[in-house]
Scaffold this motif. Structure first.
Motif, PDB file in Angstrom:
ATOM      1  N   ARG A 146       0.847  -1.191   0.000  1.00  0.00           N
ATOM      2  CA  ARG A 146       0.000   0.000   0.000  1.00  0.00           C
ATOM      3  C   ARG A 146       0.881   1.239   0.000  1.00  0.00           C
ATOM      4  NH1 ARG A 146      -5.283   0.067   3.509  1.00  0.00           N
ATOM      5  NH2 ARG A 146      -5.781  -1.220   1.679  1.00  0.00           N
ATOM      6  N   LEU A 147       0.609   2.146  -0.932  1.00  0.00           N
ATOM      7  CA  LEU A 147       1.351   3.393  -1.007  1.00  0.00           C
ATOM      8  C   LEU A 147       0.369   4.550  -0.866  1.00  0.00           C
ATOM      9  CD1 LEU A 147       3.599   2.577  -4.107  1.00  0.00           C
ATOM     10  CD2 LEU A 147       4.196   2.382  -1.689  1.00  0.00           C
ATOM     11  N   ILE A 148       0.768   5.551  -0.110  1.00  0.00           N
ATOM     12  CA  ILE A 148      -0.078   6.729   0.031  1.00  0.00           C
ATOM     13  C   ILE A 148       0.766   7.920  -0.391  1.00  0.00           C
ATOM     14  CG2 ILE A 148      -1.321   8.182   1.675  1.00  0.00           C
ATOM     15  CD1 ILE A 148      -1.960   5.649   3.243  1.00  0.00           C
ATOM     16  N   PHE A 149       0.281   8.678  -1.335  1.00  0.00           N
ATOM     17  CA  PHE A 149       1.110   9.777  -1.818  1.00  0.00           C
ATOM     18  C   PHE A 149       0.293  11.040  -2.028  1.00  0.00           C
ATOM     19  CE2 PHE A 149      -0.303   9.838  -6.238  1.00  0.00           C
ATOM     20  CZ  PHE A 149      -0.851   8.561  -6.385  1.00  0.00           C
ATOM     21  N   GLN A 150       1.013  12.132  -2.005  1.00  0.00           N
ATOM     22  CA  GLN A 150       0.395  13.433  -2.164  1.00  0.00           C
ATOM     23  C   GLN A 150       0.751  13.965  -3.542  1.00  0.00           C
ATOM     24  OE1 GLN A 150       1.586  16.080   0.927  1.00  0.00           O
ATOM     25  NE2 GLN A 150      -0.239  17.350   0.681  1.00  0.00           N
ATOM     26  N   ARG A 151      -0.222  14.579  -4.199  1.00  0.00           N
ATOM     27  CA  ARG A 151       0.042  15.153  -5.512  1.00  0.00           C
ATOM     28  C   ARG A 151       0.764  16.472  -5.296  1.00  0.00           C
ATOM     29  NH1 ARG A 151      -5.150  15.058  -9.007  1.00  0.00           N
ATOM     30  NH2 ARG A 151      -5.902  16.370  -7.327  1.00  0.00           N
ATOM     31  N   GLY A 171       1.984  12.025  14.059  1.00  0.00           N
ATOM     32  CA  GLY A 171       1.974  12.105  12.603  1.00  0.00           C
ATOM     33  C   GLY A 171       1.355  13.416  12.150  1.00  0.00           C
ATOM     34  N   GLY A 172       1.971  14.031  11.155  1.00  0.00           N
ATOM     35  CA  GLY A 172       1.436  15.281  10.634  1.00  0.00           C
ATOM     36  C   GLY A 172       1.216  15.190   9.143  1.00  0.00           C
ATOM     37  N   GLY A 173       0.022  15.561   8.692  1.00  0.00           N
ATOM     38  CA  GLY A 173      -0.270  15.605   7.252  1.00  0.00           C
ATOM     39  C   GLY A 173      -0.057  14.254   6.598  1.00  0.00           C
ATOM     40  N   ILE A 174       0.653  14.247   5.490  1.00  0.00           N
ATOM     41  CA  ILE A 174       0.904  13.016   4.748  1.00  0.00           C
ATOM     42  C   ILE A 174       1.818  12.075   5.548  1.00  0.00           C
ATOM     43  CG2 ILE A 174       2.820  14.068   3.469  1.00  0.00           C
ATOM     44  CD1 ILE A 174       0.348  11.663   1.858  1.00  0.00           C
ATOM     45  N   GLY A 175       2.536  12.621   6.529  1.00  0.00           N
ATOM     46  CA  GLY A 175       3.415  11.810   7.386  1.00  0.00           C
ATOM     47  C   GLY A 175       2.651  10.780   8.202  1.00  0.00           C
ATOM     48  N   ILE A 176       1.332  10.952   8.285  1.00  0.00           N
ATOM     49  CA  ILE A 176       0.512   9.971   9.002  1.00  0.00           C
ATOM     50  C   ILE A 176       0.596   8.613   8.298  1.00  0.00           C
ATOM     51  CG2 ILE A 176      -1.875   9.415   9.632  1.00  0.00           C
ATOM     52  CD1 ILE A 176      -2.364  12.451   9.938  1.00  0.00           C
ATOM     53  N   ALA A 177       0.756   8.629   6.996  1.00  0.00           N
ATOM     54  CA  ALA A 177       0.805   7.372   6.230  1.00  0.00           C
ATOM     55  C   ALA A 177       2.008   6.506   6.617  1.00  0.00           C
ATOM     56  CB  ALA A 177       0.780   7.664   4.743  1.00  0.00           C
ATOM     57  N   PRO A 178       3.236   7.020   6.540  1.00  0.00           N
ATOM     58  CA  PRO A 178       4.365   6.187   6.951  1.00  0.00           C
ATOM     59  C   PRO A 178       4.341   5.814   8.429  1.00  0.00           C
ATOM     60  CG  PRO A 178       5.103   8.413   6.372  1.00  0.00           C
ATOM     61  CD  PRO A 178       3.679   8.293   5.945  1.00  0.00           C
ATOM     62  N   ILE A 238       7.866   8.774  18.344  1.00  0.00           N
ATOM     63  CA  ILE A 238       8.166   8.694  16.910  1.00  0.00           C
ATOM     64  C   ILE A 238       7.440   9.859  16.271  1.00  0.00           C
ATOM     65  CG2 ILE A 238       7.913   7.328  14.807  1.00  0.00           C
ATOM     66  CD1 ILE A 238       8.952   5.212  16.339  1.00  0.00           C
ATOM     67  N   ALA A 239       8.148  10.649  15.471  1.00  0.00           N
ATOM     68  CA  ALA A 239       7.492  11.790  14.829  1.00  0.00           C
ATOM     69  C   ALA A 239       7.743  11.735  13.337  1.00  0.00           C
ATOM     70  CB  ALA A 239       8.028  13.096  15.402  1.00  0.00           C
ATOM     71  N   ILE A 240       6.675  11.753  12.558  1.00  0.00           N
ATOM     72  CA  ILE A 240       6.819  11.772  11.098  1.00  0.00           C
ATOM     73  C   ILE A 240       5.858  12.800  10.514  1.00  0.00           C
ATOM     74  CG2 ILE A 240       6.875  10.419   8.980  1.00  0.00           C
ATOM     75  CD1 ILE A 240       7.150   7.924  10.603  1.00  0.00           C
ATOM     76  N   GLY A 241       6.399  13.694   9.721  1.00  0.00           N
ATOM     77  CA  GLY A 241       5.572  14.729   9.121  1.00  0.00           C
ATOM     78  C   GLY A 241       6.449  15.768   8.473  1.00  0.00           C
ATOM     79  N   PRO A 242       5.919  16.964   8.267  1.00  0.00           N
ATOM     80  CA  PRO A 242       6.731  18.020   7.676  1.00  0.00           C
ATOM     81  C   PRO A 242       7.987  18.246   8.521  1.00  0.00           C
ATOM     82  CG  PRO A 242       4.441  18.712   7.896  1.00  0.00           C
ATOM     83  CD  PRO A 242       4.548  17.387   8.561  1.00  0.00           C
TER      84      PRO A 242
END
Ligand SMILES: Cc1cc2nc3c(=O)[nH]c(=O)nc-3n(C[C@H](O)[C@H](O)[C@H](O)COP(=O)(O)OP(=O)(O)OC[C@H]3O[C@@H](n4cnc5c(N)ncnc54)[C@H](O)[C@@H]3O)c2cc1C
Ligand code: SF4
Ligand code: FES
Lengths: 288, 488
Positions: free
Chosen positions: A62-67, A107-114, A187-191
């Protein structure tokens, strides 16, 4: 090998989720690893994307990506039944998972996915998982249900207060760090800017903090050095030494400057692409 | 001289009658290879050197003295029978020449273009020694290229022995990997090449630029492999997608060759190296070659900064390639900053010559101290120091010594670092039981066998940064040992 898209969902205006056939990657991948993909087998920017999940029986990841740029926009144009140009991976070192006790996952923004596979693996290893998810506004919040199911506690914040608390993620993070006993791991993932401030927060409480960095990449195998960051005063390559690092050692300011490197040019390619697509009348909204 | 000219015909007749004396041979001028006009080629990626005409090739070949002991052969890492193939060219037997070359070298069209002949075969050539000038040696490399190019496109596919049922995995599709794949396939084994990148060919496609080594030449060699029945799997990272252990224990591979190249680019560790506009040569060239950055906005989308003033750090082939690529991407000023003097530069003489012709400015005996940036983190200059040459160091080259107070600022917006590579740690991280030295290179014996049963290695991952021909030579040795191992 064909990297066929078996299902596709639009999670928010610019965020897409696809399940892609890649049996070897699905089998080998561990939480925290990423792949390099491209919509086009021959040219184009190689896009690094964290693997948000996998189904090894079905042979999909599963991949989640932002345009954001031309290549991701091109990817967003693909539908179920279409194939990606290639998927290479899994790359990077897997997250170190064990039962730490209590883990706070930010998790922030698209960083929630990873963050999702890491939070899930931590939970599975027996940790108490406190999740803090942040988004600019309600519509941009993704994977809430998944996090609700796996977390022992879920805190949601939005910048504009349209959902959850009106705050930035560091506020609830500070509250959680103040608890006694304090969390054993963050664990922090985001911008990048979010990760920087999360690390400043946890540092005050001496809570060990892992971040997952999303620098520019070319090959993803250590060959180009484009992904280099400074960690603990030393040059490290995100693709082979990371993508996770001790957040208290990362030089975020330097990283943010580098991240801005290709922005203007990328934007140019994206504009040209949009114009092109409009001209040939391909543009269509993807159904959810 | 023209083809019909009496002079040439006389030489040919004498040659064929075996009457050409050394004196006559010495009298033939060394043949220059035609090249694209220096100004015109600044804006095109197509190959600079154009190759000999048949007459030039024969004249050049007639300069060869046919020495009994052929010292040139000793200088050749794969021992091509140079004297014999050069004689065949002198006699106009071009097909025979290529057959002789191919006995020892599988990629003559590549080697003729990129080998550092002036420190190999041509360094030892009697003619060069007689004139006390290596540039006067017989141009063995150009002759090799000439013979190889004539047979281009004929795509002769080597015969493959009946299948043995044994499986060989080749990791990495550089020159070493290509040779191993061909040689083990010829012996009848089932061969799969695994390549991490989306295109096969290794450094020959993502490093060495089109204007020096056309990609179609490498592609042709890859096509020959496919025609022989070698399976080529791209986007497959051994160590990550599958480990070596999994390939051998679960996927049924009986022998493995590791040819993953050198990998990790070195940086100078000076202030400002993280600024926007600082690239490793690997990144710069990969973006330009493989991802066609030069066509940015015209179909290919990999952005490399649009540079006006570029400094390239280093003095090897990689530095020359990066500098000449920068010229082609439209830079107005390209400076090649090198710590020692031009004499110590490890680059091929021809590349140095071509770079100068194209307007690259050589700043020798200078070295960067720090890279300067603006508020946005973009490169705006590079502070350098001047050097003098002091006593010779361990490598025998005179050690550069900084001149106190000689700091000055070079006005550049892009810095390309081309000072070499360290070994990529990926295989080491994922292959317990494989022995490495302190620098992270794989340890092998004389047969290129590693510490693991059935596992062989060669090329840059063993030698550190080396050359195409050395990688090929090791591939040859490894493949022979693998075939023997598999025949037990
Ligand atoms: C810009 C440049 C210019 C050069 N100029 C010259 C020259 O003029 N003359 C000369 O003789 N030499 C030159 N060299 C050096 C020469 O190219 C190398 O010595 C030679 O290519 C090494 O060959 P190799 O077989 O070790 O593999 P390489 O060509 O290094 O290829 C290794 C391949 O393995 C792949 N790989 C790596 N890790 C993995 C993995 N885990 N799984 C699968 N695949 C993997 C890589 O993607 C790559 O394609 C130059 C090098 C560069 C970079
Ligand atoms: S050393 Fe020079 S002259 Fe002698 S055989 Fe070799 S190429 Fe010919
Ligand atoms: S992406 Fe090239 S070295 Fe990391």
């Amino acid at each position: 090998m064909s990297f066929k898209i078996l299902s596709k969902r639009q999670l928010s205006e610019n965020v897409f989720q696809v399940d892609v056939q890649a049996p070897l990657v699905a089998r080998a991948r561990k939480a925290g690893q990423f792949v390099i993909v491209s919509p086009d087998p021959d040219a184009g920017e190689r896009i690094p994307l964290t693997i948000a999940g996998a189904n090894s029986a079905q042979g999909t990841i599963r991949l989640i990506f932002q345009r954001v740029g031309k290549a991701t926009a091109q990817m967003a144009e693909l539908n179920e039944g279409d194939a990606l140009g290639y998927v290479a991976g899994p790359l990077g070192r897997p997250t170190h998972i064990e039962n730490f006790g209590t883990a706070v996952c930010v998790g922030g923004g698209i960083g929630i996915a990873p963050l999702l596979p890491i939070a899930a693996a931590l939970k599975e290893a027996g940790n108490t998982v406190v999740s803090i998810l942040g988004a600019r506004t309600k519509e941009l919040l993704i994977l809430e249900e998944e996090f609700r199911t796996l977390s022992d506690e879920l805190i949601i914040v939005t910048d504009d207060g349209s959902y959850g608390r009106k705050a930035v993620v560091t506020e609830p993070l500070e509250t959680v760090c103040r608890r006694s006993p304090k969390p054993n791991l963050a664990i922090a993932i985001g911008p990048t800017i979010m990760m920087k401030f999360c690390c400043e927060t946890t540092k005050k409480f001496e809570v060990p903090t892992q971040v997952s960095l999303n620098t520019i990449m070319v090959d993803g195998t250590g060959m180009c050095g484009g992904c280099r960051v400074e960690v603990g005063g030393k040059t490290k390559f995100v693709c082979v030494d990371g993508p996770e690092f001790d957040g208290h050692q990362v030089n975020f300011d330097l990283m943010m400057k580098r991240m801005s490197a290709y922005k203007a040019l990328e934007q140019k390619a994206y504009e040209a692409f949009r114009e092109h697509v409009c001209k040939i009348g391909l543009h269509h909204k993807t159904t959810i | 001289m023209t083809n019909e000219s009496k002079e040439f015909q006389e030489l040919v007749e004498k040659q064929q009658a075996g009457l050409l004396k050394p004196k006559d041979r010495f009298a033939i001028p060394a043949q220059e290879m035609p090249a694209q006009d220096a100004l015109g080629r600044r804006s095109t990626m197509s190959e600079v050197a154009l190759g000999y005409t048949p007459m030039q090739a024969r004249l050049e070949a007639m300069r060869c003295l046919q020495c009994k002991n052929a010292p040139c052969v000793e200088g050749c890492p794969v021992r091509i029978r140079i004297r014999e193939f050069v004689e065949a060219i002198a006699n106009g037997m071009f097909q025979e020449a290529i057959t002789i070359i191919k006995e020892n070298s599988l990629l003559p069209a590549v080697c003729g273009r990129v080998c550092p002949q002036e420190v190999q075969c041509q360094e030892k050539c009697t003619v060069g020694l007689k004139f006390k000038d290596v540039n006067q040696s017989v141009s063995i490399g150009r002759l090799e290229r000439f013979a190889a190019d004539l047979s281009k496109g004929c795509g002769a596919v080597p015969a493959v022995a009946p299948t043995t049922g044994k499986k060989v995995a080749v990791i990495g599709s550089g020159p070493g990997g290509i040779v191993v794949a061909a040689d083990t396939r010829r012996a009848g084994h089932e061969v799969t090449v695994f390549e991490a990148f989306h295109k096969p060919g290794g450094v020959m496609v993502y490093g060495i630029p089109e204007f020096r080594l056309p990609k179609s030449i490498v592609q042709e060699e890859i096509d020959v492999l496919s025609k022989m029945g070698v399976k080529i799997v791209c986007n497959f990272i051994v160590g990550r997608t599958r480990t070596i252990e999994q390939l051998m224990k679960e996927d049924g591979f009986d022998a493995v060759y590791i040819g993953v190249g050198a990998g990790l680019p070195k940086f100078m560790n000076i202030e400002g190296e993280h600024l926007v506009g600082v690239y490793s040569a690997n990144e710069y060239l990969t973006r330009a070659n493989l991802m066609k950055a030069y066509a940015f906005g015209r179909g290919a989308d990999t952005p490399i900064a649009v540079s006006k003033n570029v400094a390239v750090l280093g003095g090897g082939n990689v530095a020359m390639d990066a500098a000449r690529m920068a010229v082609r991407l439209g830079a107005e000023n390209v400076y090649l900053v090198y710590r020692r003097s031009e004499k110590e530069m490890p680059a091929r003489i021809e590349e140095v010559h071509h770079a100068k012709e194209e307007g690259v400015r050589f700043c020798t005996l200078q070295s960067p101290r720090r890279i300067l940036g603006d508020a946005g983190g973009h490169v705006v200059g590079m502070e350098c120091l001047r050097y003098d040459l002091g006593e010779p160091d361990e490598s025998g080259r005179r050690r550069p010594v900084a001149i106190k107070g000689s700091e000055f600022v070079l006005d550049v917006d892009t810095v390309i670092v081309a000072i070499g590579n360290d070994a990529n740690p990926l295989i080491q991280q994922t292959t317990p039981g494989l022995e490495f030295n302190t620098w992270g290179n794989i340890v092998v014996d004389d047969n290129c066998k590693t510490s693991m049963e059935g596992v062989y290695a060669g090329g840059d991952i063993v030698l550190g940064a080396a050359t195409v021909i050395l990688a090929m030579g090791q591939g040859r040795i490894a493949a022979a040992a693998m075939n023997q191992y598999l025949a037990r």
